[in-house]
Design a protein around this motif. Structure first.
Motif, PDB file in Angstrom:
ATOM      1  N   ARG A  70       5.014  13.954  -5.330  1.00 36.34           N
ATOM      2  CA  ARG A  70       5.261  14.037  -3.896  1.00 36.34           C
ATOM      3  C   ARG A  70       6.350  15.062  -3.638  1.00 36.34           C
ATOM      4  N   LEU A 100       3.648   3.743  -4.049  1.00 29.42           N
ATOM      5  CA  LEU A 100       4.377   4.638  -4.942  1.00 29.42           C
ATOM      6  C   LEU A 100       5.670   4.033  -5.470  1.00 29.42           C
ATOM      7  N   LEU A 103       2.494   5.465 -12.613  1.00 27.44           N
ATOM      8  CA  LEU A 103       2.273   4.021 -12.555  1.00 27.44           C
ATOM      9  C   LEU A 103       1.187   3.654 -13.551  1.00 27.44           C
ATOM     10  N   GLY A 153       6.846  -1.576  -2.762  1.00 30.42           N
ATOM     11  CA  GLY A 153       5.617  -1.481  -1.985  1.00 30.42           C
ATOM     12  C   GLY A 153       4.495  -2.280  -2.625  1.00 30.42           C
ATOM     13  N   SER A 184      13.189   2.732  -1.090  1.00 33.09           N
ATOM     14  CA  SER A 184      11.837   2.385  -1.489  1.00 33.09           C
ATOM     15  C   SER A 184      11.138   1.830  -0.252  1.00 33.09           C
ATOM     16  N   ALA A 185      10.014   1.152  -0.475  1.00 33.55           N
ATOM     17  CA  ALA A 185       9.285   0.569   0.648  1.00 33.55           C
ATOM     18  C   ALA A 185      10.143  -0.432   1.402  1.00 33.55           C
ATOM     19  N   SER A 186      11.016  -1.134   0.701  1.00 32.72           N
ATOM     20  CA  SER A 186      11.684  -2.238   1.372  1.00 32.72           C
ATOM     21  C   SER A 186      13.141  -2.418   0.998  1.00 32.72           C
ATOM     22  N   PHE A 220       1.360   0.797   6.321  1.00 35.31           N
ATOM     23  CA  PHE A 220       2.627   1.496   6.114  1.00 35.31           C
ATOM     24  C   PHE A 220       3.796   0.559   6.405  1.00 35.31           C
ATOM     25  N   SER A 226       9.916   9.738   5.484  1.00 30.82           N
ATOM     26  CA  SER A 226      10.292   8.645   6.387  1.00 30.82           C
ATOM     27  C   SER A 226      11.490   7.848   5.868  1.00 30.82           C
ATOM     28  N   GLN A 227      12.085   8.289   4.776  1.00 31.96           N
ATOM     29  CA  GLN A 227      13.118   7.480   4.121  1.00 31.96           C
ATOM     30  C   GLN A 227      14.510   8.059   4.310  1.00 31.96           C
ATOM     31  N   ARG A 233       9.178  14.188  -6.217  1.00 31.11           N
ATOM     32  CA  ARG A 233       9.198  12.875  -6.856  1.00 31.11           C
ATOM     33  C   ARG A 233       7.929  12.710  -7.673  1.00 31.11           C
ATOM     34  N   THR A 283       1.479  10.936  -9.826  1.00 29.01           N
ATOM     35  CA  THR A 283       1.405  11.656  -8.565  1.00 29.01           C
ATOM     36  C   THR A 283       2.738  12.340  -8.278  1.00 29.01           C
ATOM     37  N   VAL A 289      -2.622   3.188  -3.734  1.00 33.42           N
ATOM     38  CA  VAL A 289      -1.648   2.671  -4.698  1.00 33.42           C
ATOM     39  C   VAL A 289      -0.242   2.949  -4.165  1.00 33.42           C
ATOM     40  N   MET A 327       9.327  -2.337   7.041  1.00 32.70           N
ATOM     41  CA  MET A 327       9.040  -1.769   5.721  1.00 32.70           C
ATOM     42  C   MET A 327       8.321  -0.433   5.888  1.00 32.70           C
ATOM     43  N   ARG A 328       8.420   0.386   4.870  1.00 31.65           N
ATOM     44  CA  ARG A 328       7.752   1.690   4.893  1.00 31.65           C
ATOM     45  C   ARG A 328       7.155   1.943   3.516  1.00 31.65           C
ATOM     46  N   VAL A 329       5.881   1.659   3.385  1.00 31.53           N
ATOM     47  CA  VAL A 329       5.230   1.776   2.086  1.00 31.53           C
ATOM     48  C   VAL A 329       4.540   3.124   1.969  1.00 31.53           C
ATOM     49  N   GLN A 330       5.014   3.923   1.030  1.00 30.71           N
ATOM     50  CA  GLN A 330       4.320   5.181   0.752  1.00 30.71           C
ATOM     51  C   GLN A 330       3.295   4.912  -0.334  1.00 30.71           C
ATOM     52  N   ALA A 331       2.125   5.472  -0.168  1.00 29.22           N
ATOM     53  CA  ALA A 331       1.047   5.188  -1.107  1.00 29.22           C
ATOM     54  C   ALA A 331       0.226   6.441  -1.337  1.00 29.22           C
ATOM     55  N   VAL A 332      -0.513   6.436  -2.422  1.00 31.69           N
ATOM     56  CA  VAL A 332      -1.374   7.569  -2.747  1.00 31.69           C
ATOM     57  C   VAL A 332      -2.779   7.017  -2.965  1.00 31.69           C
ATOM     58  N   VAL A 339       5.821  10.189  -9.729  1.00 32.05           N
ATOM     59  CA  VAL A 339       5.669   8.753  -9.949  1.00 32.05           C
ATOM     60  C   VAL A 339       4.521   8.539 -10.925  1.00 32.05           C
TER      61      VAL A 339
END
Ligand SMILES: [Zn+2]
Lengths: 158, 310
Positions: free
Chosen positions: A112, B65, A101, B69, A18-20, B19, A144-145, A97, A110, B63, B51-56, A99
């Motif tokens: 991806r 994902l 929300l 994030g 995930s992001a973190s 990001f 990027s993951q 993916r 969305t 927002v 950190m790597r925040v994917q968003a739309v 998602v």
């Protein structure tokens, strides 16, 4: 000599970045593989895997549903014989993916599509005339993951 | 939101690099480790990956994902708005920035008084651990983020001068927790700011808390046996009473000044006498506010005689 075709079904523990951190979730996997002996205990082959998982993050504030599907063909090096075989595979991967929300007036769906590369190592152990027990661990990049999965499964080969 | 409820709302984030969740306020990291330095014997944070925040993009707003994030951006937003509020109120907190925050780091030793969102003393770093309950995640709770920032500010207030109070010593921990609750409650003007995340009635500042001898740290105690929140809540609810007789801004300014006064005076007794904080608040008030504050102090600290009060 190694069986020519194999079809299998398994369960995975997936760790999707995930992001973190990583999201841990159970998943399922379907694979079809083929192999052709080249010399001694060595065989070359390829496998197509399709993996899926779904998980939900829920608080009073929001619900985030993630449905994840990945297809990855790998080119495999097999070492072993009909009773036990070690397999190393690498190849491209593509993940989809979805998602969803929801919360506080937001309703975002969305999809991806994220390309990547996959490396996996598996051990096959035969039972009966056609049965195969498979244990594997894998690493896959996704945009990027970096994701991880480990699983067990049962195959049928002929 | 303004009515004290939580919702997912678009925010303007002062983020140079959304990001990686990095900007003038803070930079976020995945994992990393909190370790104790061999020479300093103090906690240090060893940074993890970015950190790597994917968003739309949705209707002009971005927002994230995934939940992490969303929490990382919310945490950053609350930290940024706490900073802006305090700067607007004239507090000298800018040198504290940029801060760092770490999502689920590993700990090289048992971490004292761990909270799911916490400031690690001496490191300029916050840690965020995933929550196990259904409410607003602590790291996305405006008041909890302000509480945690309050610890960083307390550290600055007590160490900016020649005096260095050790914020991990039990008596200081009580005032530290109390001050952090003052920052959370007074910046949001909400005496129950933790509730959207989890109901903690024992931390509500109304009705007021009353001090008793067993709430104070006494002598050397085994690690973790002292609860700093009970006495901390007495201090925070005393300041809430001061706020009711003045304003949130004035009460917070009095509290920040009183922490400095207390820290400057308290070197001789190892900072044990944290009630001097209350005395410093009373000394800084005049007129009706002084009278009302004296009454509150009399009710809430029945075993203490405060100078200058009738
Ligand atoms: Zn605290």
């Amino acid at each position: 000599m190694i069986a020519l075709w194999q079809l299998g079904l398994g369960v995975d523990a997936t760790a999707l970045s995930s992001a973190s951190q990583v999201e841990l979730a159970p998943g399922g996997r379907l694979w079809v593989g083929t192999a052709r002996p080249v010399a001694g205990p060595l065989a070359l082959g390829s496998t197509l895997e399709v993996q899926g998982t779904a998980y939900r993050a829920r608080t009073d504030l929001y619900t985030i549903d993630t449905t994840f599907l990945r297809a990855a063909p790998t080119f495999d090096l097999n070492v072993g014989d009909e009773r036990a075989c070690f397999q190393l595979g690498v190849g491209p991967a593509v993940a989809a993916r979805l998602v969803s929300l929801q919360g506080g007036g937001l309703d975002v769906d969305t999809l991806r599509v994220e390309p990547g590369a996959r490396a996996r190592t598996a051990v096959d152990v035969a039972f009966g005339a056609h049965g195969v027990f498979r244990w594997q661990v894998a690493l896959t990049t996704r945009a990027s993951q970096l994701d991880y999965d480990a699983g067990i499964g049962l195959g049928w080969r002929w | 939101m303004d009515d004290g409820t939580y919702a997912l709302v678009p925010r303007d984030l002062p983020l140079a690099d959304p990001f990686h969740v990095s900007g003038e306020v803070a930079t976020g990291f995945r994992g990393g480790a909190i370790v104790v330095g061999l020479k300093s014997l103090e906690a240090e944070y060893h940074e993890g990956a970015r950190m790597r925040v994917q968003a739309v993009e949705e209707d002009g707003a971005w927002v994230p994902l995934d939940e992490d994030g969303l929490i990382a951006w919310s945490f950053y937003h609350h930290l940024a708005s706490a900073r802006d509020q305090l700067v607007d109120q004239g507090h000298d907190i800018q040198p504290l920035f940029p801060l760092r925050f770490a999502y689920q780091p590993t700990f090289a030793l048992d971490f004292l008084g761990v909270e799911n969102a916490a400031y690690v003393a001496g490191t300029g770093s916050f840690v965020i651990m995933p929550d196990a309950f259904d409410g607003v995640p602590l790291a996305a709770n405006a008041g909890v983020v302000r509480h945690e920032f309050g610890h960083a500010w307390f550290e600055r207030l007590t160490t900016a001068g020649p005096i260095a109070a050790d914020s991990e010593v039990d008596p200081v921990r009580a005032l530290n927790e109390g001050f952090a609750d003052m920052v959370g409650s007074l910046l949001l003007d909400d005496p129950a700011f933790i509730d959207p995340s989890l109901p903690l009635p024992e931390r509500h500042l109304v009705p007021e808390h009353v001090a008793s001898p067993e709430l104070y740290a006494s002598g050397p105690k085994p690690v973790l046996s002292y609860d700093p929140y009970a006495l901390g809540s007495v201090y925070a609810s005393f300041m809430w009473n001061v706020r009711l007789a003045s304003s949130p801004e004035e009460a917070l300014a009095l509290a920040a000044d009183a922490v400095v006064t207390w820290a400057t005076q308290a070197a001789d007794d190892g900072y044990r006498d944290t009630d001097r904080f209350v005395q410093a608040v009373l000394d800084a008030t005049e007129g009706d506010l002084h009278a009302t504050s004296c009454q509150a102090a009399g009710r809430q600290f029945p075993d203490r005689v405060f100078e200058g009060c009738p």
